[in-house]
Design a protein around this motif. Sequence first.
Motif, PDB file in Angstrom:
ATOM      1  N   ALA A 177       0.858  -1.182   0.000  1.00 15.76           N
ATOM      2  CA  ALA A 177       0.000   0.000   0.000  1.00 15.76           C
ATOM      3  C   ALA A 177       0.891   1.226   0.000  1.00 15.76           C
ATOM      4  N   VAL A 191      -4.147  -0.197  -1.866  1.00 17.53           N
ATOM      5  CA  VAL A 191      -3.954  -1.341  -0.972  1.00 17.53           C
ATOM      6  C   VAL A 191      -4.146  -2.612  -1.808  1.00 17.53           C
ATOM      7  N   THR A 207      -2.345  -1.555   6.346  1.00 17.33           N
ATOM      8  CA  THR A 207      -2.931  -0.219   6.511  1.00 17.33           C
ATOM      9  C   THR A 207      -2.635   0.349   7.895  1.00 17.33           C
TER      10      THR A 207
END
Length: 256
Positions: A177, A191, A207
């Motif tokens: 990501a 992502v 994340t």
Amino acid sequence: MSSPHIPDEVPETLDEVRRLEALAFNGWPALESRDVGGWRLRLSGGYTKRANSINALGSNFSTDIGALEAPYRDRGLVPAWRLTPLAPQEIAPLLTDRGYRAIERSLLQVCPLHERFQADPAVVVSDTPSPAWIEAFVTHSPVRPEHRETMQRMLQAIAQPVGFAFVQHQGRPMAMAIGAVEGDHMGLFDVLVMPEARRQGLAQRVTESLYAWAWERGARRAYLQVVATNAAAIPLYAAQGFRTVYTYEYRVPPTS
């Protein structure tokens, strides 16, 4: 498909939408931008809709569709209109009358960051993409061969600081990501979890590692753009605290 002028949650003000739009433009930069008649024209050789679209950002909007589309048609590109709550109400009917169709509805979501987001030691966050990161992105995004140079130029142009998150296992890419910090906001982009690595919690680990990385750099809110039909991602983002601020949709001409 619902209109972008009726968002899931009404923004507090259009200024909030305008601010988030400007942040997202910097977080995923186009190679060329022009401000014409209240619209921001973003051009990047056809690589990604976000970086090759007509976007409302100013005021006193032009409704000269032909003039606004000319830079795209001159380059052999399909003109894509990205209609947010900033777009004047009259533009959608004008496009509909010309046979334009909506191809995708997306959500702009925001989330407060906090110290409880923890970095995962398996997630490496670098300020430049490694050759392995680039190869995985090209393969799994995927990026067509004619767009690869453009893609690398765009990655190099992302507003600093930028973090490229990557997880590998035995030399094989697993998840990745991008996070871009501007002021007290972090934008989350692209992502990707590789097919063989799904349902292992990697999207959450990648994340949240980026949220922790951004917190250390002064970010206190995160934003992202997610396709409204992404049934895998939206529950994760909701659990992390994201809420929809507004929606937008892309419209393209009937020959596309």
